[in-house]
Design a protein around this motif. Structure first.
Motif, PDB file in Angstrom:
ATOM      1  N   ALA A 145       0.724  -1.192   0.074  1.00  0.00           N
ATOM      2  CA  ALA A 145       0.154  -0.136  -0.113  1.00  0.00           C
ATOM      3  C   ALA A 145       0.875   1.238   0.129  1.00  0.00           C
ATOM      4  N   LEU A 146       2.118   1.189   0.331  1.00  0.00           N
ATOM      5  CA  LEU A 146       3.192   2.300   0.225  1.00  0.00           C
ATOM      6  C   LEU A 146       3.011   2.884  -1.037  1.00  0.00           C
ATOM      7  N   THR A 147       2.704   2.246  -2.086  1.00  0.00           N
ATOM      8  CA  THR A 147       2.975   2.939  -3.693  1.00  0.00           C
ATOM      9  C   THR A 147       1.663   4.012  -3.670  1.00  0.00           C
ATOM     10  N   GLU A 148       0.728   3.636  -2.876  1.00  0.00           N
ATOM     11  CA  GLU A 148      -0.517   4.529  -2.909  1.00  0.00           C
ATOM     12  C   GLU A 148      -0.283   5.696  -2.012  1.00  0.00           C
ATOM     13  N   LEU A 149       0.205   5.240  -0.854  1.00  0.00           N
ATOM     14  CA  LEU A 149       0.296   6.117   0.563  1.00  0.00           C
ATOM     15  C   LEU A 149       1.273   7.290   0.204  1.00  0.00           C
ATOM     16  N   LEU A 150       2.438   7.048  -0.309  1.00  0.00           N
ATOM     17  CA  LEU A 150       3.363   7.908  -0.375  1.00  0.00           C
ATOM     18  C   LEU A 150       3.528   9.063  -1.529  1.00  0.00           C
ATOM     19  N   PRO A 151       3.152   8.649  -2.808  1.00  0.00           N
ATOM     20  CA  PRO A 151       2.842   9.771  -3.599  1.00  0.00           C
ATOM     21  C   PRO A 151       2.031  11.003  -3.335  1.00  0.00           C
ATOM     22  N   GLY A 152       2.809  12.280  -3.436  1.00  0.00           N
ATOM     23  CA  GLY A 152       2.101  13.326  -2.940  1.00  0.00           C
ATOM     24  C   GLY A 152       2.262  14.002  -1.566  1.00  0.00           C
ATOM     25  N   THR A 153       3.028  13.098  -0.973  1.00  0.00           N
ATOM     26  CA  THR A 153       3.327  13.371   0.472  1.00  0.00           C
ATOM     27  C   THR A 153       4.882  14.048   0.619  1.00  0.00           C
ATOM     28  N   LEU A 154       5.103  14.651   1.595  1.00  0.00           N
ATOM     29  CA  LEU A 154       6.625  15.293   1.722  1.00  0.00           C
ATOM     30  C   LEU A 154       7.425  13.994   2.356  1.00  0.00           C
ATOM     31  N   VAL A 155       8.720  14.350   1.934  1.00  0.00           N
ATOM     32  CA  VAL A 155       9.577  13.508   2.540  1.00  0.00           C
ATOM     33  C   VAL A 155       9.739  13.072   4.069  1.00  0.00           C
ATOM     34  N   ALA A 156       9.439  14.544   4.645  1.00  0.00           N
ATOM     35  CA  ALA A 156       9.506  14.492   6.016  1.00  0.00           C
ATOM     36  C   ALA A 156       8.166  13.500   6.668  1.00  0.00           C
ATOM     37  N   ASP A 157       7.351  13.492   5.910  1.00  0.00           N
ATOM     38  CA  ASP A 157       6.191  12.638   6.282  1.00  0.00           C
ATOM     39  C   ASP A 157       6.646  11.135   5.785  1.00  0.00           C
ATOM     40  N   MET A 158       7.070  10.857   5.084  1.00  0.00           N
ATOM     41  CA  MET A 158       7.581   9.498   4.511  1.00  0.00           C
ATOM     42  C   MET A 158       7.980   8.607   5.786  1.00  0.00           C
ATOM     43  N   VAL A 159       8.727   9.036   6.846  1.00  0.00           N
ATOM     44  CA  VAL A 159       9.089   8.290   7.981  1.00  0.00           C
ATOM     45  C   VAL A 159       8.026   7.895   8.785  1.00  0.00           C
ATOM     46  N   ALA A 160       7.035   9.002   9.004  1.00  0.00           N
ATOM     47  CA  ALA A 160       5.961   8.584   9.767  1.00  0.00           C
ATOM     48  C   ALA A 160       5.049   7.677   9.242  1.00  0.00           C
ATOM     49  N   ILE A 161       4.540   7.746   7.812  1.00  0.00           N
ATOM     50  CA  ILE A 161       3.841   6.808   7.330  1.00  0.00           C
ATOM     51  C   ILE A 161       4.495   5.406   7.152  1.00  0.00           C
ATOM     52  N   LEU A 162       5.744   5.246   7.081  1.00  0.00           N
ATOM     53  CA  LEU A 162       6.496   3.986   6.764  1.00  0.00           C
ATOM     54  C   LEU A 162       6.440   3.347   8.257  1.00  0.00           C
ATOM     55  N   GLY A 163       6.598   3.838   9.379  1.00  0.00           N
ATOM     56  CA  GLY A 163       6.593   3.513  10.764  1.00  0.00           C
ATOM     57  C   GLY A 163       5.497   3.081  11.124  1.00  0.00           C
ATOM     58  N   SER A 164       4.125   3.839  10.723  1.00  0.00           N
ATOM     59  CA  SER A 164       2.768   3.539  10.975  1.00  0.00           C
ATOM     60  C   SER A 164       2.361   2.181  10.380  1.00  0.00           C
ATOM     61  N   MET A 165       3.122   1.685   9.310  1.00  0.00           N
ATOM     62  CA  MET A 165       2.623   0.496   8.673  1.00  0.00           C
ATOM     63  C   MET A 165       2.971  -0.799   9.492  1.00  0.00           C
ATOM     64  N   PHE A 166       3.637  -0.614  10.576  1.00  0.00           N
ATOM     65  CA  PHE A 166       4.066  -1.804  11.580  1.00  0.00           C
ATOM     66  C   PHE A 166       4.330  -3.110  10.826  1.00  0.00           C
ATOM     67  N   PHE A 167       5.275  -3.169  10.189  1.00  0.00           N
ATOM     68  CA  PHE A 167       5.761  -4.349   9.481  1.00  0.00           C
ATOM     69  C   PHE A 167       6.950  -4.670   9.842  1.00  0.00           C
ATOM     70  N   VAL A 168       7.226  -6.354   9.634  1.00  0.00           N
ATOM     71  CA  VAL A 168       8.311  -6.811   9.902  1.00  0.00           C
ATOM     72  C   VAL A 168       9.033  -7.261   8.484  1.00  0.00           C
ATOM     73  N   VAL A 169      10.186  -7.035   8.277  1.00  0.00           N
ATOM     74  CA  VAL A 169      10.684  -7.290   6.668  1.00  0.00           C
ATOM     75  C   VAL A 169      10.675  -8.726   6.294  1.00  0.00           C
ATOM     76  N   GLY A 170      11.198  -9.476   7.587  1.00  0.00           N
ATOM     77  CA  GLY A 170      11.230 -10.879   7.425  1.00  0.00           C
ATOM     78  C   GLY A 170       9.890 -11.737   7.036  1.00  0.00           C
ATOM     79  N   ASP A 171       8.824 -10.751   7.529  1.00  0.00           N
ATOM     80  CA  ASP A 171       7.271 -11.180   6.909  1.00  0.00           C
ATOM     81  C   ASP A 171       7.148 -10.982   5.771  1.00  0.00           C
ATOM     82  N   ILE A 172       7.748 -10.142   5.055  1.00  0.00           N
ATOM     83  CA  ILE A 172       7.600  -9.511   3.542  1.00  0.00           C
ATOM     84  C   ILE A 172       8.383 -10.484   2.639  1.00  0.00           C
ATOM     85  N   ASP A 173       9.752 -10.777   3.130  1.00  0.00           N
ATOM     86  CA  ASP A 173      10.627 -11.646   2.387  1.00  0.00           C
ATOM     87  C   ASP A 173      10.587 -13.122   2.374  1.00  0.00           C
ATOM     88  N   LYS A 174       9.926 -13.348   3.843  1.00  0.00           N
ATOM     89  CA  LYS A 174       9.748 -14.952   3.970  1.00  0.00           C
ATOM     90  C   LYS A 174      10.659 -15.928   3.297  1.00  0.00           C
TER      91      LYS A 174
END
Length: 387
Positions: A358-387
């Motif tokens: 969903a980051l491909t939809e959430l991030l466009p149009g936002t500021l770089v400063a908000d990117m960290v806030a959005i990314l952290g709020s997705m509450f993910f673990v990368v091992g759960d992505i790459d499995k």
């Protein structure tokens, strides 16, 4: 149009179209050691505004799904509990539930209630990590100390029961590894009470902080339509008003008998603040569920916590799908057996893999400063992505 790529070495420039305006392609990661794992974000910037975002995954891929095919049904539990390292017990559950369903096996009632208790304690451990680390990513260091103090309360009792602090390996096909230690239920109840007493810290220190609210309210709003389109689940989906929780909607373990305690926490805003609020309220509800499980186990008569298994465990030929409401969202295992002692195929549907798209939809149009806030709020673990 001119496009400049930076962050991958000196002199790495790409020019396309006519010279004139310049867009910068900025790589966030994958080398950063202090994130949720090795994730790379490829951002196209127009000044400080994000034009396009592409999550680049695979840096932690360990081939777990293929390794499942070379391990027997006892051994795959070890592989399963590692993809989301904050939810190890919950990861194990999906595998053993799938195998037990294939075998038509009934698990002793004492094991069912103990599994439910441990699953909710594991959910609290997961959420506490994000309740502490998310404010840290926005510049607030104090909550992480409170989070780790609370986590230690629960880690002590989980380690006492299972022998592991992170990868518990306590589930077995047919039940649990062994019965609980003497006096353990009382120690868990004290730990749950201690953690509950620390939750107001996040209400006052984090949600009551005007800087935190300024950085999160109205930022990174995810719509219901986007949730459904990308298969987003868990607290992130519920923060966007999607009222779905497998513990209520398709009960497993003992959740069918806990409906009067279980609360599915939702919000409508879908922004970073709503996601944090859902996580905090869900933590409180998981502690209430843990208390209910403790009450039931205290009243239960002594009994077995597992079934006797043959020396060589083989699942009959066929296929099944077992899904559970993991702390980060829906976690599913599609098991295909050809009657051998190893799975012919075991496909993992992990929550973070869908959520991060969903980051491909959430991030466009936002500021770089908000990117960290959005990314952290997705509450993910990368091992759960790459499995």
């Amino acid at each position: 149009m001119r496009e400049t790529t930076v962050g991958i070495g000196a002199g790495a420039e790409q020019f396309t179209g006519e010279l004139g305006t310049s867009d910068m392609v900025l790589n966030i990661g994958p080398q950063h050691p202090s994130t949720h794992g090795v994730l790379r974000l490829k951002l196209v910037l127009d000044g400080e505004r994000i034009v396009a975002a592409e999550p680049v995954i695979g840096y932690m891929h360990r081939g777990a799904e293929k390794l499942f095919e070379a391990r027997d049904y006892r051994q795959i539990i070890m592989l399963a509990n590692r993809h989301d390292w904050l939810s190890a017990f919950s990861n194990e559950l999906g595998v053993v539930l799938a195998v037990e369903r294939m075998l038509g096996m009934e698990v002793p009632e004492r094991a069912v209630w103990t599994r439910t208790l441990l699953a909710e304690l594991n959910r609290v451990l997961n959420h506490l990590m994000f309740l502490g680390s998310y404010p840290l990513e926005l510049g607030g260091i104090t909550p992480i100390f409170h989070a780790f103090t609370a986590r230690e309360e629960l880690q002590h009792v989980l380690e006492e029961a299972s022998g592991g602090r992170m990868h518990y390996m306590f589930n077995r096909v047919g039940g649990l590894k062994e019965d609980l230690p003497a006096g353990w239920l009382g120690r868990v109840r004290r730990a749950v009470t201690a953690v509950r007493g620390q939750l107001p810290v996040y209400e006052d220190l984090v949600l009551g902080n005007e800087i935190f609210r300024g950085r999160t309210a109205g930022v990174g709003a995810l719509t219901r339509e986007q949730v459904h389109a990308y298969g987003v689940s868990g607290p992130i989906a519920r923060a966007s008003g999607v009222d779905f929780d497998l513990r209520r909607d398709e009960p497993y373990l003992a959740y069918g008998e806990l409906q009067d305690v279980l609360t599915v926490v939702t919000r409508e805003e879908g922004d970073c603040l709503a996601r944090f609020e859902c996580l905090l309220e869900q933590t409180a509800n998981s502690l209430a569920l843990a208390d209910a499980c403790l009450d039931r186990l205290a009243q239960a008569a002594p009994g077995p916590v597992n079934q006797r298994l043959p020396k060589v465990l083989k699942a009959p030929e066929g296929a099944t799908y077992a899904w559970t409401e993991n702390p980060l969202g829906v976690n599913g295992y599609y098991l295909v057996s050809r009657g051998d002692k190893t799975p012919w195929r075991l496909k993992l549907r992990s929550a973070s893999y869908n959520n991060i798209q969903a980051l491909t939809e959430l991030l466009p149009g936002t500021l770089v400063a908000d990117m960290v806030a959005i990314l952290g709020s997705m509450f993910f673990v990368v091992g759960d992505i790459d499995k």
